[in-house]
Design a protein around this motif. Structure first.
Motif, mmCIF file in Angstrom:
data_model
loop_
_atom_site.group_PDB
_atom_site.id
_atom_site.type_symbol
_atom_site.label_atom_id
_atom_site.label_comp_id
_atom_site.label_asym_id
_atom_site.label_seq_id
_atom_site.Cartn_x
_atom_site.Cartn_y
_atom_site.Cartn_z
ATOM 1 N N ALA A 38 10.063 3.498 -5.939
ATOM 2 C CA ALA A 38 10.078 2.282 -4.802
ATOM 3 C C ALA A 38 8.906 2.972 -3.644
ATOM 4 O O ALA A 38 8.319 2.169 -3.503
ATOM 5 C CB ALA A 38 10.760 1.443 -4.094
ATOM 6 N N THR A 39 8.701 3.415 -3.150
ATOM 7 C CA THR A 39 8.120 4.174 -1.948
ATOM 8 C C THR A 39 6.799 4.051 -2.449
ATOM 9 O O THR A 39 6.141 3.721 -2.017
ATOM 10 C CB THR A 39 8.539 5.318 -1.313
ATOM 11 N N ASP A 43 4.995 3.111 -5.668
ATOM 12 C CA ASP A 43 4.926 1.610 -5.933
ATOM 13 C C ASP A 43 4.270 1.597 -4.302
ATOM 14 O O ASP A 43 2.804 0.568 -4.472
ATOM 15 C CB ASP A 43 5.406 0.486 -6.438
ATOM 16 N N ILE A 44 5.381 1.091 -3.023
ATOM 17 C CA ILE A 44 4.847 0.163 -1.870
ATOM 18 C C ILE A 44 4.006 1.273 -1.495
ATOM 19 O O ILE A 44 2.429 0.041 -1.232
ATOM 20 C CB ILE A 44 5.645 0.088 -0.967
ATOM 21 N N LEU A 45 3.852 2.397 -1.308
ATOM 22 C CA LEU A 45 2.573 3.036 -1.127
ATOM 23 C C LEU A 45 0.878 2.802 -1.877
ATOM 24 O O LEU A 45 -0.361 2.377 -0.959
ATOM 25 C CB LEU A 45 2.390 4.551 -0.637
ATOM 26 N N MET A 57 0.408 0.690 -4.098
ATOM 27 C CA MET A 57 -0.244 -0.877 -3.638
ATOM 28 C C MET A 57 -1.120 -1.248 -2.135
ATOM 29 O O MET A 57 -2.160 -1.770 -1.952
ATOM 30 C CB MET A 57 1.570 -1.969 -3.624
ATOM 31 N N ALA A 58 -0.549 -0.700 -0.798
ATOM 32 C CA ALA A 58 -1.110 -0.224 -0.038
ATOM 33 C C ALA A 58 -2.343 0.869 0.138
ATOM 34 O O ALA A 58 -3.400 -0.088 1.767
ATOM 35 C CB ALA A 58 -0.305 -0.482 1.257
ATOM 36 N N ALA A 108 14.685 -2.552 -2.216
ATOM 37 C CA ALA A 108 13.081 -2.749 -2.190
ATOM 38 C C ALA A 108 11.924 -3.681 -2.868
ATOM 39 O O ALA A 108 10.939 -3.919 -2.579
ATOM 40 C CB ALA A 108 12.576 -1.422 -4.014
ATOM 41 N N ILE A 133 9.114 -5.156 -0.371
ATOM 42 C CA ILE A 133 7.678 -5.242 -1.439
ATOM 43 C C ILE A 133 7.219 -6.724 -1.430
ATOM 44 O O ILE A 133 6.314 -7.197 -0.853
ATOM 45 C CB ILE A 133 7.729 -4.718 -3.192
ATOM 46 N N MET A 151 6.611 -7.990 2.402
ATOM 47 C CA MET A 151 4.836 -7.455 2.935
ATOM 48 C C MET A 151 3.968 -8.017 2.700
ATOM 49 O O MET A 151 3.022 -8.538 2.921
ATOM 50 C CB MET A 151 5.236 -6.534 2.667
ATOM 51 N N THR A 190 -2.907 -2.399 7.009
ATOM 52 C CA THR A 190 -2.143 -2.978 5.829
ATOM 53 C C THR A 190 -1.650 -0.957 5.596
ATOM 54 O O THR A 190 -0.345 -1.252 5.239
ATOM 55 C CB THR A 190 -2.490 -3.280 4.322
ATOM 56 N N GLN A 191 -2.153 -0.337 5.376
ATOM 57 C CA GLN A 191 -1.537 1.124 4.962
ATOM 58 C C GLN A 191 -1.306 1.523 6.221
ATOM 59 O O GLN A 191 0.258 1.760 5.725
ATOM 60 C CB GLN A 191 -2.927 1.756 5.247
ATOM 61 N N THR A 215 2.529 -0.564 5.993
ATOM 62 C CA THR A 215 3.194 0.004 4.793
ATOM 63 C C THR A 215 3.870 1.372 5.365
ATOM 64 O O THR A 215 4.923 1.473 5.254
ATOM 65 C CB THR A 215 2.233 -0.529 3.840
ATOM 66 N N ARG A 235 7.939 1.409 5.163
ATOM 67 C CA ARG A 235 8.408 2.556 3.952
ATOM 68 C C ARG A 235 8.920 3.586 4.688
ATOM 69 O O ARG A 235 10.011 3.929 4.861
ATOM 70 C CB ARG A 235 8.021 2.337 3.380
#
Lengths: 450, 450
Positions: A258-259, A261-263, A265-266, B258, B262, B265, B332-333, B336, B340
């Motif tokens: 999950a982490t 994927d989130i990172l 995506m950004a 998660a 996501i 966000m 966004t980076q 995020t 997270r």
């Protein structure tokens, strides 16, 4: 976030370090559960982490803590540890964790450690190191209980009392035939409940869910979650049992994926980098921003090519951010929904057309709603119908195209086996920027009759 | 994504439905594991789902499938089921799952079901319904094994053989004193290994990790993950054991949280909506886009107020997208990483200044890198040093401010107990759009001397 208890713990440890109250500190460190200690460690400086680590008396705790540390922190701490002490710590750890740690060490050191370990242990570790980190083989433990299916329940219980002391989570017993092939599974609970003379094969569950060592860890995790089991056996092509993946590793996989994927995506790398140095952090984020930089330069060239229109109607510039922004945001929504849907199995890679069509419809509806609204603002502000209509149609087309691109790109990426998470963020928003700006100026140039 | 096996399964089921091969279909449905069936269901139309559901013979499988369905699908299917059949299905299910399903039913139906259930069962369910859905109380099961600590291992095993048949995951036994207060925990494994006459209190682990029913489910999940346990006992203020939360629910929590984070966000709601109708999907996404619409209109007003500069130097417009885009992406980076980091406990809410300072530094470095690059493009394109310097400084300030805003906003939100995930996405990118555009035109107006 830290729990109230751990907040207090961090505060007191920091205070004691400042005061240099070593003996008091040592007492606290050795009284605290490793699970809590690993959380506390993240709030401390590297030097303080080293200092605390050396205060831990229990070798097993040291090993457990190793597993919880970031790669960088682990390497820093391990550098100061003598080979003998390191091997002693590893000896107390689970084989899969040892393999993970050894894979992180510099090659020289890893070799030295493996040579120093007892032959049986190092062979098990080397077996695990053969498999990819993120496959069933890479995360399985070779400690499991396999018994011949002809054994009785009573014999099985006796073997639990004498052997298999090193098994991590002994909740299932696996029954094998005379060739060591997996034939069935028995829960510890069943073993206790049946009549002592019953042979295992008579009450074992015969439909055992198992995986090959090459199966991706995400798939293994999904299997454990789907069937609500506590461990899944790993078998080779001949159904020989070679290891098990336990539920505690599955939890880690879900959190880690999950982490990631989130990172991704950004566009912020794959690993969590906040705890890393500024330089490292900058390096990870630089390439992703490059995509958006090139895209932005392209957009500036497009706008530059419409200088004639801009010179006549300067107010055209005013609506660039809102048109690109609305497109960017709906595109991010679409791609996020698709990426997460694919990751959790809620969306099926084969349903590419229904999904994209639905997103397109949602994009069109929302485009008309916001296009009208922003068009009215343009009309009210500049009293020019042609501008208002240009802005309105630009928003509609930008949002519709953004929903299309945002959903199509990750679907196509998934189909050709590229991780869809990298397809969102910078890629999607940047391409939408370019497309939106182009459509806007094209429509405006025609409607305003430049 | 669907596994190869399930893809084939979906294809054959769809084919059989088209052909109307009912008896063949019935055979397949009843041979397939519920875990697989639930995955297959998601790829089918509602009508087909209903048709398949009615083919399931095993009542317990029906209940297990209920837990896996989306709320909407569940409600549609359950509508056609008679009260008696529904109660029969619920009777086979775990109490926590029954409570979840009853909470989803329309009030009338829920009441009717509770009245029809056996008194003991409905009381247990009503007990659970008292707690918030996302707390330990809401997800615990009241089925656990609690034994008096004075009992011997032999007596404990006997009680396993006669009672406690309904316990979901009987891997731990909880030992209580004569007042029912939780005193220790024993694993099933230990029970089998010790001498039969040993009293529980002599080998139980006395430091039991437990939670109150009001504790947030995310916190419960983190506890289970941190201590690598398979269940955590829930106790009231007097340490009376009232339930346990098992590891299978913990996995679901991590996945659900998660997904929620996501989606939030990206401003795409909280629940996964792709499987919902177009109207529902549009409604969920509309308000988030409103934020970005208002922000965009504000940006257009700001640009409008610089019309004088734009009229003289039309090429200023060309760099609006790249300046806003670079800011938006680095923002966004940052947000995020912070969101997270807070969610996984890697970042501590108290470390607000070190984190923000680090992001600021990263933003400044990346700003200088990309500012120089984009400034050079501007110089090359339009040969005007003042423009190049304006563009460069606008990129630097936009990226630095974006990194600041992107990290500060979620940290502050977390501090004042607002979910930081909602602070990213639309909010952050929109405010960065406005700030970037303003700085750009302000700098350009001064440097170009309009």
């Amino acid at each position: 976030m830290l729990s109230e208890k751990n907040k207090i713990l961090v505060e007191s440890i920091k205070r004691l370090i400042r005061r240099g109250a070593t003996s008091h500190l040592r007492k606290i460190v050795n009284k605290t559960h490793v699970g809590d200690l690993s959380v506390v460690f993240r709030s401390l400086s590297l030097n303080n982490q080293k200092q605390l680590f050396n205060m831990i008396d229990d070798i097993e705790s040291k090993g457990l803590l190793f597993c919880e540390l970031d790669k960088d922190t682990f390497l820093e701490i391990v550098e100061d540890i003598q080979l003998d002490s390191l091997v002693a710590i590893l000896k107390e750890m689970q084989t899969d964790d040892v393999a993970d740690l050894i894979a992180k060490l510099p090659e020289e050191r890893a070799k030295a450690v493996l040579e120093k370990m007892e032959k049986e242990d190092s062979e098990e570790v080397e077996d695990l190191l053969r498999y990819d980190d993120d496959t069933a083989g890479g995360i399985m433990v070779p400690e499991f209980i396999a018994l011949n299916q002809e054994m009785t329940a009573k014999q099985a219980i006796e073997s639990l009392q004498t052997e298999h002391q090193d098994v991590e989570m002994p909740f299932y017993l696996y029954a094998t035939d005379e060739y060591g092939c997996l034939m069935g599974v028995i829960s510890l609970r069943q073993l206790v409940v049946v009549a002592p003379q019953t042979p295992l094969k008579e009450f074992m569950a015969k439909e055992v869910i198992s995986v090959l060592p090459s199966v991706d860890q995400e798939e293994v995790a999904r299997i454990v979650a789907r069937y609500d089991i506590l461990a899944v056996p790993v078998v080779d092509e001949n159904r020989h049992l070679i290891g098990i993946v336990t539920v505690d590793d599955v939890i880690d996989i879900f959190r880690q994926e999950a982490t990631e994927d989130i990172l991704k995506m950004a566009g912020a790398g794959e690993e969590f980098i906040e705890t890393k140095s500024v330089i490292r952090s900058t390096k990870t984020r630089l390439p992703w921003l490059f995509v958006s930089c090139i895209g932005g330069i392209l957009a500036s060239l497009i706008i530059g090519s419409f200088q004639g229109s801009l010179a006549k109607f300067t107010y055209l510039a005013a609506f660039i951010p809102v048109i690109a922004g609305m497109g960017g945001n709906i595109g991010t929504q679409s791609s996020t929904i698709v990426v997460r849907g694919l990751a959790t199995g809620r969306l099926n890679i084969r349903d590419i057309w229904p999904v994209v069509l639905k997103e397109l419809t949602v994009g069109l509806i929302l485009g008309i709603v916001y296009g009208t609204m922003i068009g009215l603002v343009a009309q009210f502000q500049y009293s020019r119908v042609a501008l208002a209509i240009s802005v309105c149609s630009a928003v509609v087309s930008s949002m519709t195209i953004a929903a299309l691109v945002g959903s199509l790109v990750p679907m196509v990426f998934a189909r050709i086996n590229i991780d869809p998470a990298v397809a969102t963020g910078p890629f999607v928003t940047t391409s939408i920027d370019i497309i939106s700006v182009f459509f806007y100026f094209q429509i405006a140039t025609i409607l305003l009759g430049v």
